[in-house]
Design a protein around this motif. Structure first.
Motif, PDB file in Angstrom:
ATOM      1  N   LYS A  42       0.803  -1.226   0.000  1.00 10.39           N
ATOM      2  CA  LYS A  42       0.000   0.000   0.000  1.00 10.39           C
ATOM      3  C   LYS A  42       0.839   1.281   0.000  1.00 10.39           C
ATOM      4  O   LYS A  42       0.595   2.177  -0.828  1.00 10.39           O
ATOM      5  CB  LYS A  42      -0.967  -0.005   1.190  1.00 10.39           C
ATOM      6  N   PRO A  43       1.853   1.428   0.892  1.00 11.06           N
ATOM      7  CA  PRO A  43       2.621   2.680   0.866  1.00 11.06           C
ATOM      8  C   PRO A  43       3.390   2.878  -0.430  1.00 11.06           C
ATOM      9  O   PRO A  43       3.578   4.009  -0.892  1.00 11.06           O
ATOM     10  CB  PRO A  43       3.572   2.532   2.063  1.00 11.06           C
ATOM     11  N   VAL A  44       3.823   1.785  -1.039  1.00 12.35           N
ATOM     12  CA  VAL A  44       4.543   1.876  -2.317  1.00 12.35           C
ATOM     13  C   VAL A  44       3.596   2.345  -3.414  1.00 12.35           C
ATOM     14  O   VAL A  44       3.926   3.228  -4.212  1.00 12.35           O
ATOM     15  CB  VAL A  44       5.168   0.507  -2.686  1.00 12.35           C
ATOM     16  N   ILE A  45       2.408   1.753  -3.461  1.00 13.91           N
ATOM     17  CA  ILE A  45       1.418   2.115  -4.480  1.00 13.91           C
ATOM     18  C   ILE A  45       0.972   3.561  -4.301  1.00 13.91           C
ATOM     19  O   ILE A  45       0.796   4.302  -5.279  1.00 13.91           O
ATOM     20  CB  ILE A  45       0.223   1.136  -4.424  1.00 13.91           C
ATOM     21  N   ALA A  93      28.849  -6.846   1.180  1.00  9.05           N
ATOM     22  CA  ALA A  93      28.610  -5.611   1.935  1.00  9.05           C
ATOM     23  C   ALA A  93      27.829  -4.612   1.090  1.00  9.05           C
ATOM     24  O   ALA A  93      26.865  -3.988   1.566  1.00  9.05           O
ATOM     25  CB  ALA A  93      29.944  -5.006   2.381  1.00  9.05           C
ATOM     26  N   GLU A  94      28.230  -4.463  -0.179  1.00  7.47           N
ATOM     27  CA  GLU A  94      27.557  -3.527  -1.086  1.00  7.47           C
ATOM     28  C   GLU A  94      26.097  -3.922  -1.299  1.00  7.47           C
ATOM     29  O   GLU A  94      25.193  -3.085  -1.236  1.00  7.47           O
ATOM     30  CB  GLU A  94      28.288  -3.475  -2.427  1.00  7.47           C
ATOM     31  N   MET A  95      25.838  -5.215  -1.553  1.00  6.79           N
ATOM     32  CA  MET A  95      24.456  -5.648  -1.802  1.00  6.79           C
ATOM     33  C   MET A  95      23.605  -5.506  -0.544  1.00  6.79           C
ATOM     34  O   MET A  95      22.403  -5.225  -0.627  1.00  6.79           O
ATOM     35  CB  MET A  95      24.427  -7.090  -2.326  1.00  6.79           C
ATOM     36  N   THR A  96      24.202  -5.677   0.619  1.00  9.04           N
ATOM     37  CA  THR A  96      23.464  -5.510   1.877  1.00  9.04           C
ATOM     38  C   THR A  96      23.018  -4.067   2.052  1.00  9.04           C
ATOM     39  O   THR A  96      21.865  -3.796   2.416  1.00  9.04           O
ATOM     40  CB  THR A  96      24.340  -5.935   3.066  1.00  9.04           C
ATOM     41  N   ILE A  97      23.909  -3.138   1.767  1.00  2.12           N
ATOM     42  CA  ILE A  97      23.591  -1.705   1.896  1.00  2.12           C
ATOM     43  C   ILE A  97      22.531  -1.300   0.876  1.00  2.12           C
ATOM     44  O   ILE A  97      21.578  -0.580   1.200  1.00  2.12           O
ATOM     45  CB  ILE A  97      24.870  -0.859   1.725  1.00  2.12           C
ATOM     46  N   LEU A  98      22.669  -1.771  -0.371  1.00  2.90           N
ATOM     47  CA  LEU A  98      21.674  -1.467  -1.414  1.00  2.90           C
ATOM     48  C   LEU A  98      20.316  -2.078  -1.062  1.00  2.90           C
ATOM     49  O   LEU A  98      19.273  -1.454  -1.268  1.00  2.90           O
ATOM     50  CB  LEU A  98      22.151  -2.000  -2.765  1.00  2.90           C
ATOM     51  N   ALA A  99      20.323  -3.291  -0.529  1.00  6.44           N
ATOM     52  CA  ALA A  99      19.073  -3.959  -0.148  1.00  6.44           C
ATOM     53  C   ALA A  99      18.379  -3.201   0.981  1.00  6.44           C
ATOM     54  O   ALA A  99      17.154  -3.013   0.964  1.00  6.44           O
ATOM     55  CB  ALA A  99      19.355  -5.397   0.272  1.00  6.44           C
ATOM     56  N   ALA A 100      19.154  -2.758   1.954  1.00  6.13           N
ATOM     57  CA  ALA A 100      18.579  -2.007   3.074  1.00  6.13           C
ATOM     58  C   ALA A 100      17.937  -0.714   2.585  1.00  6.13           C
ATOM     59  O   ALA A 100      16.859  -0.314   3.057  1.00  6.13           O
ATOM     60  CB  ALA A 100      19.667  -1.708   4.103  1.00  6.13           C
ATOM     61  N   GLU A 101      18.587  -0.068   1.635  1.00  6.99           N
ATOM     62  CA  GLU A 101      18.041   1.166   1.050  1.00  6.99           C
ATOM     63  C   GLU A 101      16.704   0.886   0.369  1.00  6.99           C
ATOM     64  O   GLU A 101      15.743   1.643   0.516  1.00  6.99           O
ATOM     65  CB  GLU A 101      19.046   1.710   0.033  1.00  6.99           C
ATOM     66  N   PHE A 124       9.596   0.546   1.387  1.00  4.90           N
ATOM     67  CA  PHE A 124       8.357  -0.065   1.858  1.00  4.90           C
ATOM     68  C   PHE A 124       7.923   0.495   3.209  1.00  4.90           C
ATOM     69  O   PHE A 124       6.924   0.050   3.773  1.00  4.90           O
ATOM     70  CB  PHE A 124       8.551  -1.583   1.993  1.00  4.90           C
ATOM     71  N   GLY A 125       8.708   1.428   3.730  1.00  5.86           N
ATOM     72  CA  GLY A 125       8.404   1.953   5.050  1.00  5.86           C
ATOM     73  C   GLY A 125       8.783   0.983   6.154  1.00  5.86           C
ATOM     74  O   GLY A 125       8.248   1.043   7.265  1.00  5.86           O
ATOM     75  N   ILE A 126       9.708   0.065   5.844  1.00  4.23           N
ATOM     76  CA  ILE A 126      10.150  -0.954   6.795  1.00  4.23           C
ATOM     77  C   ILE A 126      11.577  -0.648   7.230  1.00  4.23           C
ATOM     78  O   ILE A 126      12.424  -0.307   6.404  1.00  4.23           O
ATOM     79  CB  ILE A 126      10.083  -2.359   6.151  1.00  4.23           C
ATOM     80  N   VAL A 127      11.855  -0.784   8.524  1.00  3.56           N
ATOM     81  CA  VAL A 127      13.214  -0.600   9.028  1.00  3.56           C
ATOM     82  C   VAL A 127      13.990  -1.895   8.799  1.00  3.56           C
ATOM     83  O   VAL A 127      13.613  -2.944   9.328  1.00  3.56           O
ATOM     84  CB  VAL A 127      13.218  -0.253  10.534  1.00  3.56           C
ATOM     85  N   PRO A 128      15.063  -1.847   8.001  1.00  3.40           N
ATOM     86  CA  PRO A 128      15.806  -3.082   7.709  1.00  3.40           C
ATOM     87  C   PRO A 128      16.611  -3.572   8.904  1.00  3.40           C
ATOM     88  O   PRO A 128      17.224  -2.786   9.636  1.00  3.40           O
ATOM     89  CB  PRO A 128      16.729  -2.669   6.554  1.00  3.40           C
TER      90      PRO A 128
END
Length: 337
Positions: free
Chosen positions: A10-13, A190-198, A203-207
């Motif tokens: 919903k927040p994304v849409i 490390a790079e993919m983890t940071i990009l994924a968290a971003e 989604f309004g979710i805290v990674p």
């Protein structure tokens, strides 16, 4: 379960509705894309551009009982006859001429490969985001996207990765890297983890990230365990505000009680919602197994690290999956505008 997936998206849409960007679909003749285009227009999340032959699209729209029409509700790019053909060929030669693509090959690709057409449209600014991959192998589409769109500033080709979201009865969990890098280094993890968290933040979710391993907080001293340990250290330096820990077992990532028994001083609190795997085998196997066992809804894969929003879906995606990825692509495009 359906209610939960609706709440997550919903927040994304809603954000997509506020920014409405142009999204080009490489598989514009596919029934799932045609149905998704109608939903996207009804929900007001994007302006669809479809790559497809007019006579095929027209017949299929009528066959499926869809009311949208090319040239009225959406733009249609005809791969067999488009006035920008020569410009697209010239740009492809400019981008790929030194990477094995000859002039003749470029002419053929721009006439026959819809992923190439969509990627060039995105590169030129004729679209704001692209979606492809409903047919054919992921690797082939990735090669075209990497060649034409390329990585964003500060990211290398090898740092591209894929993030998958599973929505099930127990909640939302993200998996990476599920489709791209076969055996990433500690720096790439490390790079993919940071990009994924971003991305999770959209989604309004805290990674909350857990770097997974067969080793549980130093219980094994293998090369793989050391790699994940090193990756965690790199992330803590580059993204000090991100809640992360590792290396750890999967059950330790999902249970604070189990984790505290093994290592009570973990910097990860609560249940991890981002599971980072040591290689492609483990990530993809875990994703597909858990998805089937829990009857979860898969959103993605979400391609991370590209210069512009370009997402490669899988042949198993549903029309609703295309709609969800469209909203994500629009939000991503608006955040970069």
């Amino acid at each position: 379960f359906v209610f939960r997936s609706g709440l997550i998206m919903k927040p994304v849409i809603e954000k997509a509705r506020q920014h409405r960007k142009r999204v080009i679909y490489a598989n514009g003749e596919d029934e799932r894309v045609l149905r998704a285009a109608q939903v996207v227009l009804e929900e007001g999340t994007a302006e669809p551009i479809l790559v497809g032959r007019p006579h095929v699209v027209d017949v299929r729209l009528r066959r499926y009982g869809l009311k949208i029409r090319p040239g009225v509700d959406f733009q249609l790019v005809n791969p067999e006859d488009d006035p920008r053909y020569r410009d697209y060929v010239d740009l492809l030669i400019e981008l790929a001429g030194r990477r094995g693509v000859t002039q003749e090959a470029a002419r053929t690709m721009v006439r026959t490969d819809t992923t190439v057409i969509a990627a060039i449209a995105l590169k030129r600014g004729d679209a704001d985001a692209m979606i492809c991959g409903l047919e054919g192998r992921f690797e082939r589409h990735l090669r075209h996207v990497t060649l034409i769109i390329g990585p964003r500033q500060g990211v290398t080709d090898r740092d591209l990765s894929a993030l998958s979201m599973l929505i099930s009865q127990r909640g939302v969990t993200f998996f990476t890297d599920t489709y791209v890098t076969v055996d990433p280094t500690a720096e790439e993890i490390a790079e993919m983890t940071i990009l994924a968290a971003e991305e999770i933040g959209r989604f309004g979710i805290v990674p909350k990230a857990a770097l997974l391993s067969h080793s549980n907080f130093g219980s094994r001293d293998t090369a793989s365990a050391r790699k994940m340990r090193e990756a965690a250290d790199i992330v803590k330096i580059k993204a000090p505000k991100l809640m992360i820990d590792g290396e750890m077992h999967g059950d330790s990532a999902l249970s604070e009680l189990l984790r505290s028994r093994v290592y009570p001083h973990s910097s990860l609190k609560g249940e991890a919602n981002l599971l980072v795997f040591p290689n492609l085998d483990s990530a993809n196997i875990a994703l597909t197994t858990v998805k089937t066992m829990t009857d979860a809804l898969h959103v993605g894969p979400i391609l991370l690290g590209t210069d512009k929003p370009a997402h490669i879906l899988t042949p198993s995606v549903t029309s609703r999956g295309v709609v969800n990825m469209t909203a994500l692509a629009v939000v991503e495009a608006s955040s970069r505008a």
